[in-house]
Design a protein around this motif. Structure first.
Motif, short mmCIF file in Angstrom:
data_model
loop_
_atom_site.label_atom_id
_atom_site.label_comp_id
_atom_site.label_asym_id
_atom_site.label_seq_id
_atom_site.Cartn_x
_atom_site.Cartn_y
_atom_site.Cartn_z
N THR A 4 -2.92 8.72 -3.28
CA THR A 4 -3.36 7.80 -4.32
C THR A 4 -4.28 6.74 -3.72
O THR A 4 -4.03 6.23 -2.62
CB THR A 4 -2.16 7.12 -4.99
N VAL A 5 -5.31 6.39 -4.47
CA VAL A 5 -6.18 5.28 -4.12
C VAL A 5 -6.10 4.26 -5.24
O VAL A 5 -5.93 4.62 -6.42
CB VAL A 5 -7.62 5.75 -3.86
N TYR A 6 -6.20 2.99 -4.86
CA TYR A 6 -6.02 1.89 -5.80
C TYR A 6 -7.27 1.01 -5.81
O TYR A 6 -8.01 0.93 -4.82
CB TYR A 6 -4.83 1.03 -5.39
N LEU A 7 -7.45 0.33 -6.92
CA LEU A 7 -8.47 -0.72 -7.00
C LEU A 7 -7.84 -1.91 -7.71
O LEU A 7 -7.61 -1.86 -8.92
CB LEU A 7 -9.71 -0.25 -7.74
N GLN A 8 -7.54 -2.93 -6.93
CA GLN A 8 -7.02 -4.17 -7.50
C GLN A 8 -8.20 -5.04 -7.90
O GLN A 8 -9.04 -5.37 -7.05
CB GLN A 8 -6.14 -4.91 -6.48
N MET A 9 -8.26 -5.40 -9.16
CA MET A 9 -9.39 -6.16 -9.69
C MET A 9 -8.88 -7.49 -10.20
O MET A 9 -8.07 -7.53 -11.14
CB MET A 9 -10.07 -5.38 -10.81
N ASN A 10 -9.33 -8.56 -9.57
CA ASN A 10 -8.93 -9.91 -9.97
C ASN A 10 -10.15 -10.68 -10.47
O ASN A 10 -11.29 -10.30 -10.22
CB ASN A 10 -8.32 -10.64 -8.78
#
Length: 119
Positions: free
Chosen positions: A78-84
């Motif tokens: 799994t790859v993630y992209l945390q967007m703030n």
């Protein structure tokens, strides 16, 4: 069967956060560089963030530096992209891409997930 399945998109207010996930199957995930792209209406697809196969190297588009973080869990494929601190201009369809250049180029795409930043 190769699959990249994105999830986590949705509608969020400006300043909010979202975490995108891309679950991979059907190929040797830890051999591949993973990239998040996005495409806004009427615009070309652009690179958002990229992470190397082992996760030791990342790079980001200037427009998201300091706000977005890409990471991966090779044990979970799994790859993630945390967007703030999301902005209206982050509104786009976000796509997950897997690429490996080894003798030949192997490349796979997900179907995309919509992110809408609006009040």
């Amino acid at each position: 069967q190769v699959q990249l399945v994105e999830s986590g998109g949705g509608l969020v207010q400006p300043g909010g956060s979202l975490r995108l996930l891309c679950a991979a199957s059907g190929f040797t995930f830890n051999y591949y560089t993973m990239t998040w792209y996005r495409q806004a209406p009427g615009k070309e697809r652009e690179v958002v963030a990229r992470i190397s196969s082992a996760g030791g190297s990342t790079n980001y588009a200037d427009s998201v530096k300091g706000r977005f973080t890409i990471s991966r869990d090779n044990a979970k494929n799994t790859v993630y992209l945390q967007m703030n601190t999301l902005k209206p201009e982050d509104t786009a369809v976000y796509y997950c891409n897997a690429r490996r250049n080894h003798l030949n180029v192997y490349e796979y795409w997900g179907q995309g997930t919509q992110v809408t930043v609006s009040s």
